[in-house]
Structures are given as structure tokens and as C-alpha cells.
Design a protein around this motif. Structure first.
Motif, PDB file in Angstrom:
ATOM      1  N   LEU A  51      98.257 -45.686 -11.329  1.00 31.55           N
ATOM      2  CA  LEU A  51      97.757 -46.598 -12.360  1.00 31.55           C
ATOM      3  C   LEU A  51      96.268 -46.420 -12.609  1.00 31.55           C
ATOM      4  O   LEU A  51      95.787 -46.752 -13.693  1.00 31.55           O
ATOM      5  CB  LEU A  51      98.040 -48.047 -11.949  1.00 31.55           C
ATOM      6  CG  LEU A  51      99.526 -48.382 -11.738  1.00 31.55           C
ATOM      7  CD1 LEU A  51      99.670 -49.801 -11.194  1.00 31.55           C
ATOM      8  CD2 LEU A  51     100.303 -48.218 -13.028  1.00 31.55           C
ATOM      9  N   PHE A  52      95.537 -45.889 -11.603  1.00 34.07           N
ATOM     10  CA  PHE A  52      94.082 -45.745 -11.727  1.00 34.07           C
ATOM     11  C   PHE A  52      93.616 -44.431 -11.126  1.00 34.07           C
ATOM     12  O   PHE A  52      94.197 -43.929 -10.162  1.00 34.07           O
ATOM     13  CB  PHE A  52      93.352 -46.895 -11.017  1.00 34.07           C
ATOM     14  CG  PHE A  52      93.648 -48.241 -11.596  1.00 34.07           C
ATOM     15  CD1 PHE A  52      92.981 -48.699 -12.722  1.00 34.07           C
ATOM     16  CD2 PHE A  52      94.606 -49.065 -11.010  1.00 34.07           C
ATOM     17  CE1 PHE A  52      93.263 -49.931 -13.263  1.00 34.07           C
ATOM     18  CE2 PHE A  52      94.885 -50.306 -11.536  1.00 34.07           C
ATOM     19  CZ  PHE A  52      94.217 -50.736 -12.669  1.00 34.07           C
ATOM     20  N   GLU A  53      92.555 -43.885 -11.718  1.00 34.61           N
ATOM     21  CA  GLU A  53      91.809 -42.782 -11.131  1.00 34.61           C
ATOM     22  C   GLU A  53      90.600 -43.396 -10.431  1.00 34.61           C
ATOM     23  O   GLU A  53      89.760 -44.029 -11.072  1.00 34.61           O
ATOM     24  CB  GLU A  53      91.355 -41.794 -12.209  1.00 34.61           C
ATOM     25  CG  GLU A  53      92.492 -41.126 -12.974  1.00 34.61           C
ATOM     26  CD  GLU A  53      93.229 -40.109 -12.140  1.00 34.61           C
ATOM     27  OE1 GLU A  53      92.697 -39.699 -11.074  1.00 34.61           O
ATOM     28  OE2 GLU A  53      94.349 -39.730 -12.531  1.00 34.61           O
ATOM     29  N   ARG A  54      90.519 -43.211  -9.113  1.00 30.24           N
ATOM     30  CA  ARG A  54      89.471 -43.868  -8.336  1.00 30.24           C
ATOM     31  C   ARG A  54      88.424 -42.851  -7.881  1.00 30.24           C
ATOM     32  O   ARG A  54      88.760 -41.785  -7.372  1.00 30.24           O
ATOM     33  CB  ARG A  54      90.065 -44.565  -7.122  1.00 30.24           C
ATOM     34  CG  ARG A  54      91.148 -45.599  -7.435  1.00 30.24           C
ATOM     35  CD  ARG A  54      91.850 -46.004  -6.144  1.00 30.24           C
ATOM     36  NE  ARG A  54      92.844 -47.039  -6.333  1.00 30.24           N
ATOM     37  CZ  ARG A  54      94.089 -46.827  -6.704  1.00 30.24           C
ATOM     38  NH1 ARG A  54      94.494 -45.582  -6.969  1.00 30.24           N
ATOM     39  NH2 ARG A  54      94.948 -47.824  -6.821  1.00 30.24           N
ATOM     40  N   THR A  55      87.150 -43.209  -8.087  1.00 28.53           N
ATOM     41  CA  THR A  55      86.041 -42.461  -7.503  1.00 28.53           C
ATOM     42  C   THR A  55      85.127 -43.467  -6.824  1.00 28.53           C
ATOM     43  O   THR A  55      85.337 -44.683  -6.916  1.00 28.53           O
ATOM     44  CB  THR A  55      85.253 -41.676  -8.572  1.00 28.53           C
ATOM     45  OG1 THR A  55      84.567 -42.597  -9.425  1.00 28.53           O
ATOM     46  CG2 THR A  55      86.186 -40.808  -9.404  1.00 28.53           C
ATOM     47  N   LYS A  56      84.092 -42.985  -6.187  1.00 25.79           N
ATOM     48  CA  LYS A  56      83.161 -43.892  -5.525  1.00 25.79           C
ATOM     49  C   LYS A  56      82.377 -44.730  -6.528  1.00 25.79           C
ATOM     50  O   LYS A  56      81.904 -45.810  -6.208  1.00 25.79           O
ATOM     51  CB  LYS A  56      82.196 -43.112  -4.637  1.00 25.79           C
ATOM     52  CG  LYS A  56      82.865 -42.489  -3.413  1.00 25.79           C
ATOM     53  CD  LYS A  56      81.838 -41.790  -2.528  1.00 25.79           C
ATOM     54  CE  LYS A  56      82.493 -41.201  -1.277  1.00 25.79           C
ATOM     55  NZ  LYS A  56      81.504 -40.523  -0.395  1.00 25.79           N
ATOM     56  N   ARG A  57      82.225 -44.205  -7.751  1.00 23.22           N
ATOM     57  CA  ARG A  57      81.370 -44.881  -8.723  1.00 23.22           C
ATOM     58  C   ARG A  57      82.134 -45.695  -9.761  1.00 23.22           C
ATOM     59  O   ARG A  57      81.598 -46.630 -10.339  1.00 23.22           O
ATOM     60  CB  ARG A  57      80.486 -43.856  -9.438  1.00 23.22           C
ATOM     61  CG  ARG A  57      79.474 -43.214  -8.522  1.00 23.22           C
ATOM     62  CD  ARG A  57      78.510 -42.354  -9.326  1.00 23.22           C
ATOM     63  NE  ARG A  57      77.465 -41.797  -8.478  1.00 23.22           N
ATOM     64  CZ  ARG A  57      76.467 -41.055  -8.931  1.00 23.22           C
ATOM     65  NH1 ARG A  57      76.391 -40.769 -10.228  1.00 23.22           N
ATOM     66  NH2 ARG A  57      75.553 -40.577  -8.101  1.00 23.22           N
ATOM     67  N   LYS A  58      83.375 -45.335 -10.049  1.00 17.41           N
ATOM     68  CA  LYS A  58      84.083 -46.047 -11.108  1.00 17.41           C
ATOM     69  C   LYS A  58      85.584 -46.010 -10.898  1.00 17.41           C
ATOM     70  O   LYS A  58      86.106 -45.200 -10.121  1.00 17.41           O
ATOM     71  CB  LYS A  58      83.734 -45.463 -12.472  1.00 17.41           C
ATOM     72  CG  LYS A  58      84.216 -44.043 -12.685  1.00 17.41           C
ATOM     73  CD  LYS A  58      83.880 -43.560 -14.098  1.00 17.41           C
ATOM     74  CE  LYS A  58      84.410 -42.148 -14.332  1.00 17.41           C
ATOM     75  NZ  LYS A  58      84.131 -41.687 -15.713  1.00 17.41           N
ATOM     76  N   VAL A  59      86.243 -46.913 -11.618  1.00 17.19           N
ATOM     77  CA  VAL A  59      87.698 -46.993 -11.621  1.00 17.19           C
ATOM     78  C   VAL A  59      88.145 -46.831 -13.069  1.00 17.19           C
ATOM     79  O   VAL A  59      87.727 -47.586 -13.944  1.00 17.19           O
ATOM     80  CB  VAL A  59      88.194 -48.348 -11.072  1.00 17.19           C
ATOM     81  CG1 VAL A  59      89.710 -48.442 -11.183  1.00 17.19           C
ATOM     82  CG2 VAL A  59      87.748 -48.533  -9.630  1.00 17.19           C
ATOM     83  N   SER A  60      88.992 -45.849 -13.342  1.00 14.86           N
ATOM     84  CA  SER A  60      89.469 -45.596 -14.698  1.00 14.86           C
ATOM     85  C   SER A  60      90.991 -45.692 -14.729  1.00 14.86           C
ATOM     86  O   SER A  60      91.666 -45.077 -13.892  1.00 14.86           O
ATOM     87  CB  SER A  60      89.049 -44.203 -15.180  1.00 14.86           C
ATOM     88  OG  SER A  60      87.649 -44.076 -15.168  1.00 14.86           O
ATOM     89  N   PRO A  61      91.543 -46.438 -15.669  1.00 22.40           N
ATOM     90  CA  PRO A  61      93.002 -46.527 -15.762  1.00 22.40           C
ATOM     91  C   PRO A  61      93.599 -45.222 -16.283  1.00 22.40           C
ATOM     92  O   PRO A  61      93.019 -44.551 -17.140  1.00 22.40           O
ATOM     93  CB  PRO A  61      93.223 -47.664 -16.752  1.00 22.40           C
ATOM     94  CG  PRO A  61      91.991 -47.705 -17.582  1.00 22.40           C
ATOM     95  CD  PRO A  61      90.869 -47.285 -16.679  1.00 22.40           C
ATOM     96  N   THR A  62      94.732 -44.850 -15.763  1.00 19.15           N
ATOM     97  CA  THR A  62      95.470 -43.721 -16.310  1.00 19.15           C
ATOM     98  C   THR A  62      96.136 -44.162 -17.612  1.00 19.15           C
ATOM     99  O   THR A  62      96.247 -45.364 -17.884  1.00 19.15           O
ATOM    100  CB  THR A  62      96.540 -43.250 -15.320  1.00 19.15           C
ATOM    101  OG1 THR A  62      97.484 -44.317 -15.125  1.00 19.15           O
ATOM    102  CG2 THR A  62      95.923 -42.860 -13.983  1.00 19.15           C
ATOM    103  N   PRO A  63      96.575 -43.224 -18.447  1.00 20.23           N
ATOM    104  CA  PRO A  63      97.256 -43.621 -19.693  1.00 20.23           C
ATOM    105  C   PRO A  63      98.439 -44.546 -19.459  1.00 20.23           C
ATOM    106  O   PRO A  63      98.625 -45.532 -20.171  1.00 20.23           O
ATOM    107  CB  PRO A  63      97.685 -42.280 -20.293  1.00 20.23           C
ATOM    108  CG  PRO A  63      96.669 -41.302 -19.780  1.00 20.23           C
ATOM    109  CD  PRO A  63      96.352 -41.762 -18.391  1.00 20.23           C
ATOM    110  N   VAL A  64      99.255 -44.251 -18.425  1.00 17.90           N
ATOM    111  CA  VAL A  64     100.399 -45.126 -18.159  1.00 17.90           C
ATOM    112  C   VAL A  64      99.939 -46.469 -17.603  1.00 17.90           C
ATOM    113  O   VAL A  64     100.529 -47.510 -17.894  1.00 17.90           O
ATOM    114  CB  VAL A  64     101.401 -44.436 -17.192  1.00 17.90           C
ATOM    115  CG1 VAL A  64     100.812 -44.295 -15.790  1.00 17.90           C
ATOM    116  CG2 VAL A  64     102.710 -45.232 -17.142  1.00 17.90           C
TER     117      VAL A  64
END
Length: 326
Positions: A51-64
Motif C-alpha cells: 500500500l505504501f513505498e516507505r523511505t526514511k524521509r517520506k511515505v508515498s502511497p502506491t497506485p493500488v
């Protein structure tokens, strides 16, 4: 039978999408960050997708993840409607009610009407949010607000409206100004003046111009007010003339300022005031009673001013505007 996501997990999903941050989302959901993170992980494992792409700096939702969140919003709103339906059946004028109101109405109406609403409906807990019309409607559609008091007309899909009254416009100018020598100001007189208006985004700007047939009038684009109080101060400083709603005058917006008020000639122009709510809401009886209470206050205020009040026709999704004749 397949295991289904819980409403709690869906709420976590929507909160992270909105906040783009697990810590802030946890605060919104009133849980610890570890609890929220575990809930999101369980939801991903249940659905078998990230559901999310996680990095140390930000959280981005995946298309689904983004698409699932939009569907989750609908489910959460409908779940809230179920709760509200049960509550409304027991006691329609009780419990919390999240009410939006625009800045050109809120400061002038609710300080006077709230004590009466508390007296009439002691079990109703009103939470007010003041914002411009477009973001209020977005919050209403998202289920973050239950209803909103707005100036009409304004496009609002999927909403119902109950008219609660009208608010006439008047001309405000400095003493000694040529308009101050008129008993009533005509449209041609206004069109020749530097007209001070609210900045873009305030619906009163368009309502005033349309109601007073001044769409083509000369406007002082160098000076635009951020609030009605600012407009009054600019007129007092000789920067031009403006149109103000009677509601603001009755609340004392010109107190302490040396300004002149004149009516517009012809049929008194006005804006409609209405209570707007989702057509799917289960609290329609609550909104009907609240609208009637607000209408009663406006009617009494008009009678105190020596005006004739014509109440709007009963029923939701009302059309046509009532009039206050000067």
C-alpha cells in the motif's frame, strides 16, 4: 469466507494517505505509531499488496494503495451514517454535530445565535469550523463535517439544502463621498466607483456582484480585502466603496468607524443563506430542526430592524430565494 479488512485498518490507511506520515496519522487516529504501523502491515498481508513505498524521509502511497483509500473513504462514511441513523432515531438533537461555516457568516451570526441554540438544544454539541466554501464542501463530502452554513447559490453535487433566510447587501462609503448624498444608490452610480471586494476564493465576492448586477463594474484590483473587517477599514481610509451584507452591519462591523451606509435602489439585492448536508446523511431531522431554529433567529432579527421577512418554502433541496424588503 474470506477475511475482510476492519474499519479500523481502513481508517489507518486513509489517515496515512492524508498525512503522508505515520506519526501524524497515528495522532489523528488517537493511537500509538507502532499500533498504526502494525495495522497497516496486517492490511497489506491480508490484501496481498503493498500500500505504501516507505523511505526514511517520506511515505508515498502506491497506485493500488491510493485507489483502495478512496474506496475506504466511502465505506467509512457509510459506517458513520449507520451510527448516526441509530443516534438520530433515539434523539435527533443530541450528540456532537460538526458544522462548517464560511468567514462572511460565522463571526456575524453564531456569536449571537449560539446561546439560543444551547438553550433550545442542550444535548446538542456543536463543533464549528470556519473556512471558505470550496474546502468546506470537500470536508462535508469526505464526512469530516456533518453540515455547513453557506451563502448560496454555489455548486454542490450530492448535497441537499434548506434555505434559512436571506441577507441583503448595502453600500458603504466615507462621509462626504458623492454616494453618501444619495438616499439610495443606483447600479450606474456604483459602476463608476472604485469598488473594493474580497479577494478571490470568497463566494461573497461573486454573490455581491451578481445580486447587484455589477459584474462589469470598475473594481479596485490593487486593493482586495481578506475579510469584511479589512474591507470596512479600507473604505474608512478612502480607498473606495464596498458592498457589505446586512448581517455584518447588525453585528457591529462598522462600530467605531466614520462611514455611511446607503441601500441600493430598486429591488433589494441579497444573498441566500442555507444549511447544506450530504443527501445520504441519516441526520436529516436534526438538520431540519437546526435550520428552523436559525431561520427563526434571522426572522426575529429582521423584525427588530423593521423589515418584512418572507420565510423560504419548507422542505429540503429548496429552490428560489426568500426576500427581505427594505
Amino acid at each position: 469466507m474470506a477475511v475482510l479488512p476492519t474499519l479500523r485498518q481502513l481508517r489507518f490507511l486513509v489517515a496515512v494517505i492524508d498525512e503522508r506520515h505515520f506519526g501524524r496519522a497515528a495522532e489523528v487516529c488517537l493511537v500509538g505509531q507502532s499500533t498504526l504501523s502494525a495495522g497497516i502491515l496486517e492490511l497489506e498481508q491480508l490484501l496481498g499488496v503493498r500500500l505504501f513505498e516507505r523511505t526514511k524521509r517520506k511515505v508515498s502511497p502506491t497506485p493500488v494503495g491510493r485507489e483502495l483509500a478512496e474506496r475506504a473513504r466511502t465505506l467509512l462514511r457509510e459506517a458513520q451514517d449507520i451510527v448516526e441513523l441509530a443516534r438520530a432515531a433515539q434523539a435527533p438533537m443530541s450528540g456532537p454535530l460538526r458544522l462548517g461555516v464560511i468567514p462572511t457568516i460565522g463571526p456575524f451570526l453564531f456569536p449571537r445565535v449560539l446561546p439560543r441554540l444551547r438553550s433550545a438544544f442542550p444535548e446538542l454539541k456543536l463543533y464549528l469550523r470556519e473556512e471558505q466554501t470550496e474546502p468546506l464542501l470537500a470536508r462535508l463530502d469526505a464526512g469530516e463535517l456533518d453540515a455547513a452554513v453557506l451563502a448560496l447559490p454555489y455548486p454542490s453535487r450530492g448535497m441537499e439544502t434548506i434555505d434559512i433566510g436571506v441577507d441583503p447587501f448595502v453600500v458603504v462609503c466615507p462621509p462626504g463621498h458623492r454616494l453618501s448624498r444619495l438616499s439610495a444608490v443606483g447600479h450606474d452610480d456604483m459602476a463608476a466607483e472604485d469598488l473594493l471586494l474580497l479577494e478571490e476564493g470568497h463566494c461573497l465576492r461573486d454573490h455581491a456582484l451578481a445580486a447587484c448586477a455589477l459584474e462589469g463594474a470598475r473594481r479596485n484590483v490593487a486593493f482586495q480585502g481578506t475579510s469584511l473587517y479589512t474591507l470596512a477599514q479600507m473604505v474608512a481610509n478612502g480607498l473606495g466603496v464596498t458592498l457589505l451584507p446586512q448581517m455584518a452591519l447588525d453585528a457591529g462591523i462598522l462600530r467605531g468607524l466614520d462611514l455611511v451606509v446607503r441601500p441600493l435602489s430598486g429591488e433589494a439585492p441579497f444573498r441566500r443563506i442555507g444549511l447544506v448536508f450530504r443527501a445520504s446523511s441519516a441526520r436529516k431531522e436534526t438538520f431540519r430542526r437546526l435550520a428552523r431554529a436559525l431561520e427563526g433567529f434571522l426572522e426575529e432579527a429582521a423584525q427588530e430592524k423593521g423589515k418584512t421577512f418572507t420565510a423560504p418554502a419548507r422542505g429540503a433541496r429548496r429552490s428560489g430565494a426568500a426576500r427581505l424588503d427594505s
